[in-house]
Structure formats: C-alpha cells, structure tokens
Design a protein around this motif. Structure first.
Motif, PDB file in Angstrom:
ATOM      1  N   GLY A  35      48.039  20.402  50.345  1.00  0.00           N
ATOM      2  CA  GLY A  35      47.320  21.548  49.548  1.00  0.00           C
ATOM      3  C   GLY A  35      48.555  22.136  48.657  1.00  0.00           C
ATOM      4  O   GLY A  35      49.534  21.705  48.802  1.00  0.00           O
ATOM      5  N   ILE A  36      48.046  23.352  48.255  1.00  0.00           N
ATOM      6  CA  ILE A  36      49.139  24.149  47.671  1.00  0.00           C
ATOM      7  C   ILE A  36      48.791  25.955  47.898  1.00  0.00           C
ATOM      8  O   ILE A  36      47.617  26.034  48.193  1.00  0.00           O
ATOM      9  CB  ILE A  36      48.779  23.887  46.150  1.00  0.00           C
ATOM     10  N   VAL A  37      49.701  26.612  47.598  1.00  0.00           N
ATOM     11  CA  VAL A  37      49.889  27.975  47.959  1.00  0.00           C
ATOM     12  C   VAL A  37      49.294  28.542  46.901  1.00  0.00           C
ATOM     13  O   VAL A  37      49.976  28.409  45.455  1.00  0.00           O
ATOM     14  CB  VAL A  37      51.206  28.628  48.347  1.00  0.00           C
ATOM     15  N   LEU A  38      48.306  29.119  46.831  1.00  0.00           N
ATOM     16  CA  LEU A  38      47.694  30.155  45.813  1.00  0.00           C
ATOM     17  C   LEU A  38      48.317  31.525  45.896  1.00  0.00           C
ATOM     18  O   LEU A  38      48.327  31.974  44.474  1.00  0.00           O
ATOM     19  CB  LEU A  38      46.180  30.113  45.912  1.00  0.00           C
ATOM     20  N   ALA A  39      48.671  31.971  46.856  1.00  0.00           N
ATOM     21  CA  ALA A  39      49.256  33.298  46.789  1.00  0.00           C
ATOM     22  C   ALA A  39      49.944  33.718  48.062  1.00  0.00           C
ATOM     23  O   ALA A  39      49.352  33.192  49.222  1.00  0.00           O
ATOM     24  CB  ALA A  39      48.195  34.455  46.564  1.00  0.00           C
ATOM     25  N   GLY A  53      51.902  28.397  44.374  1.00  0.00           N
ATOM     26  CA  GLY A  53      52.393  27.176  43.606  1.00  0.00           C
ATOM     27  C   GLY A  53      53.340  25.970  44.472  1.00  0.00           C
ATOM     28  O   GLY A  53      52.944  24.758  44.148  1.00  0.00           O
ATOM     29  N   ALA A  54      53.592  26.617  45.610  1.00  0.00           N
ATOM     30  CA  ALA A  54      54.386  25.689  46.373  1.00  0.00           C
ATOM     31  C   ALA A  54      53.559  24.650  47.131  1.00  0.00           C
ATOM     32  O   ALA A  54      52.226  24.898  47.296  1.00  0.00           O
ATOM     33  CB  ALA A  54      55.125  26.513  47.601  1.00  0.00           C
ATOM     34  N   ARG A  71      47.558  32.767  51.159  1.00  0.00           N
ATOM     35  CA  ARG A  71      46.334  32.025  50.867  1.00  0.00           C
ATOM     36  C   ARG A  71      46.607  30.766  50.321  1.00  0.00           C
ATOM     37  O   ARG A  71      47.409  30.526  49.122  1.00  0.00           O
ATOM     38  CB  ARG A  71      45.598  32.650  49.613  1.00  0.00           C
ATOM     39  N   VAL A  72      45.987  29.448  50.785  1.00  0.00           N
ATOM     40  CA  VAL A  72      46.279  28.328  50.725  1.00  0.00           C
ATOM     41  C   VAL A  72      45.110  27.371  50.298  1.00  0.00           C
ATOM     42  O   VAL A  72      44.109  27.609  50.876  1.00  0.00           O
ATOM     43  CB  VAL A  72      47.036  27.567  51.693  1.00  0.00           C
ATOM     44  N   ILE A  79      42.234  28.189  53.321  1.00  0.00           N
ATOM     45  CA  ILE A  79      42.574  29.244  54.510  1.00  0.00           C
ATOM     46  C   ILE A  79      43.425  30.496  53.919  1.00  0.00           C
ATOM     47  O   ILE A  79      44.513  30.229  53.362  1.00  0.00           O
ATOM     48  CB  ILE A  79      43.469  28.241  55.514  1.00  0.00           C
ATOM     49  N   PHE A  80      43.071  31.303  54.594  1.00  0.00           N
ATOM     50  CA  PHE A  80      43.834  32.619  54.224  1.00  0.00           C
ATOM     51  C   PHE A  80      44.591  33.125  55.562  1.00  0.00           C
ATOM     52  O   PHE A  80      43.652  33.472  56.446  1.00  0.00           O
ATOM     53  CB  PHE A  80      42.839  33.977  53.490  1.00  0.00           C
ATOM     54  N   LEU A  81      45.702  33.450  55.680  1.00  0.00           N
ATOM     55  CA  LEU A  81      46.528  34.080  56.744  1.00  0.00           C
ATOM     56  C   LEU A  81      46.714  35.452  56.532  1.00  0.00           C
ATOM     57  O   LEU A  81      47.241  35.979  55.656  1.00  0.00           O
ATOM     58  CB  LEU A  81      47.791  33.212  57.002  1.00  0.00           C
ATOM     59  N   HIS A  82      46.118  36.301  57.667  1.00  0.00           N
ATOM     60  CA  HIS A  82      46.362  37.652  57.615  1.00  0.00           C
ATOM     61  C   HIS A  82      47.760  38.007  58.071  1.00  0.00           C
ATOM     62  O   HIS A  82      48.559  36.937  58.508  1.00  0.00           O
ATOM     63  CB  HIS A  82      45.261  38.258  58.573  1.00  0.00           C
ATOM     64  N   GLN A  83      48.071  39.052  58.201  1.00  0.00           N
ATOM     65  CA  GLN A  83      49.380  39.480  58.811  1.00  0.00           C
ATOM     66  C   GLN A  83      49.804  38.820  60.070  1.00  0.00           C
ATOM     67  O   GLN A  83      48.993  38.836  60.817  1.00  0.00           O
ATOM     68  CB  GLN A  83      49.718  40.925  58.548  1.00  0.00           C
TER      69      GLN A  83
END
Length: 220
Positions: A35-39, A53-54, A71-72, A79-83
C-alpha cells in the motif's frame, strides 16, 4: 467507563476521515507493495519516519505517537491509525490483514474486497462482500470497542461467531474458561470466549453525514 465513552466518541471522527477522497493506489501484482501512505503525522512504518507517499510493504508495523495519526491505502481498502496506535499489516487473498497491538484503528473495504483485524484473540472481518467501514479500539487485552457504520462485521474466536450490524457499537469482553466452577486448576486446552454488550447506535444525523461521504465518487 470513561475509556469506553472516549473510544465511542472518537469512532465517528476516524470513520469520516477514512471516507475522505483519496488517490487510487498503483495497480497490484504479486511483487507489488502492499500500500501507500496517504497522510501521516508523528508516525512510523517499521523503523522509519512515515510521510505522505511512502510505500507500505507486507509485514510493516505502523505506529503513531501520542499526537500522531496515519492514513494508509492498502489495495482498494484503507486503514486510519488514531494516536498511540501500533498495528502490523499483511496481504491476504482479496484484501489485507492488520494485527492491532494497541490503540484504535478505523478500517474499510470496497465492493468485493475484504479485511481482517486481529485483536485480543478475535478475528474481525466484513460479514458480506459489500463495502464495510468500522472502527476497533483496543481497551485492554480482554476488551474491545467495535463500531460499524457501513456493512455488518463478523467476529470470530475459535468456534464462536457473532455479528455486529451496521449502525451499532458494542463492547466486546473476552472471558476465559481456564478454570471450572469447582475452582480446579486450569487445563492446557481451555479456550476463551467472548460476549458483546450493546453501547448504542451511531445516530441519524451522523449516519446521514457518513452516507453522503459514501455516495461520493471518490469513496473507497
């Protein structure tokens, strides 16, 4: 009780962030990245600081700090990782898998795709091949908060299978059968089981907001 309420209240924020527009991932192949990192903010993949972009590879551990999020896109899902969250991701047939060590994730699949999330000995996946969006918060090694906003969830632990319908939130408690009622020592083959306790629905107003996001042509 405060932990449960906090986990429930942040569910909607994570889901709406997850449903925001995103660029499509590169075409997949057997040797392609997962996958790719969106943010990302104050986040890591493996040992490296993660940035938009990673590339994410099979087996990468994704970690966010106390003020971080990530967010990936994984295939056609997200999948979105919270803190304060740590999860390891893998490729599975027709989707992806995430092993939740600690924290909270919002997770989604598109039509015909799937995901599975492993936490506290349970496996959580879409109950149907239709688009599914949910949030899972790990409160302790024996407690999860499950919130589904689109599509039903199937929860499996050993031979036990239960369903969480869309628009509801449950507390899941894991109970051990290691000791019998007579108080004798635990047996090696003892199994755990789980119970679901209804917390509540997501509400009509919030449901309409999510519905508007889902009908967007950019929704996953």
């Amino acid at each position: 009780m405060h932990k449960i309420c906090d986990a429930f209240m942040i569910a909607l924020l994570g889901v709406m962030l997850l449903e925001a527009p995103a660029m499509a991932a590169p075409p997949g192949s057997p040797s392609a990245p997962l996958g790719i990192v969106l943010a990302a903010e104050n986040a890591h993949a493996g040992v490296d600081t993660t940035y938009s972009g990673a590339t994410i590879y099979d087996g990468d551990r994704l970690v966010t700090q106390d003020i971080g999020t990530m967010r990936v896109r994984l295939g056609t899902g997200q999948i979105f990782l919270h803190q304060n969250t740590s999860t390891q991701v893998h490729a599975i047939p027709n989707g992806f898998s995430a092993d939740l060590d600690v924290g909270t994730v919002s997770i989604s699949s598109s039509e015909g795709q799937t995901f599975q999330l492993l936490a506290d000995g349970a496996t959580i996946r879409p109950a149907t091949p239709h688009p599914t969006t949910a949030q899972i918060a790990k409160i302790s090694p024996t407690e999860l908060i499950l919130t589904s906003t689109r599509g039903a969830l199937q929860i499996t632990m050993g031979d036990e299978v239960k369903t969480v319908e869309a628009g509801s939130s449950y507390k899941m408690e894991v109970e051990s059968e290691a000791s019998d009622p007579q108080g004798r020592p635990p047996v090696p083959a003892a199994k755990n089981h789980f119970i679901l306790i209804l917390i509540g629905g997501i509400g009509i107003a919030t449901g309409l907001i999510i519905w508007r996001a889902l009908v967007s042509p950019y929704a996953p």
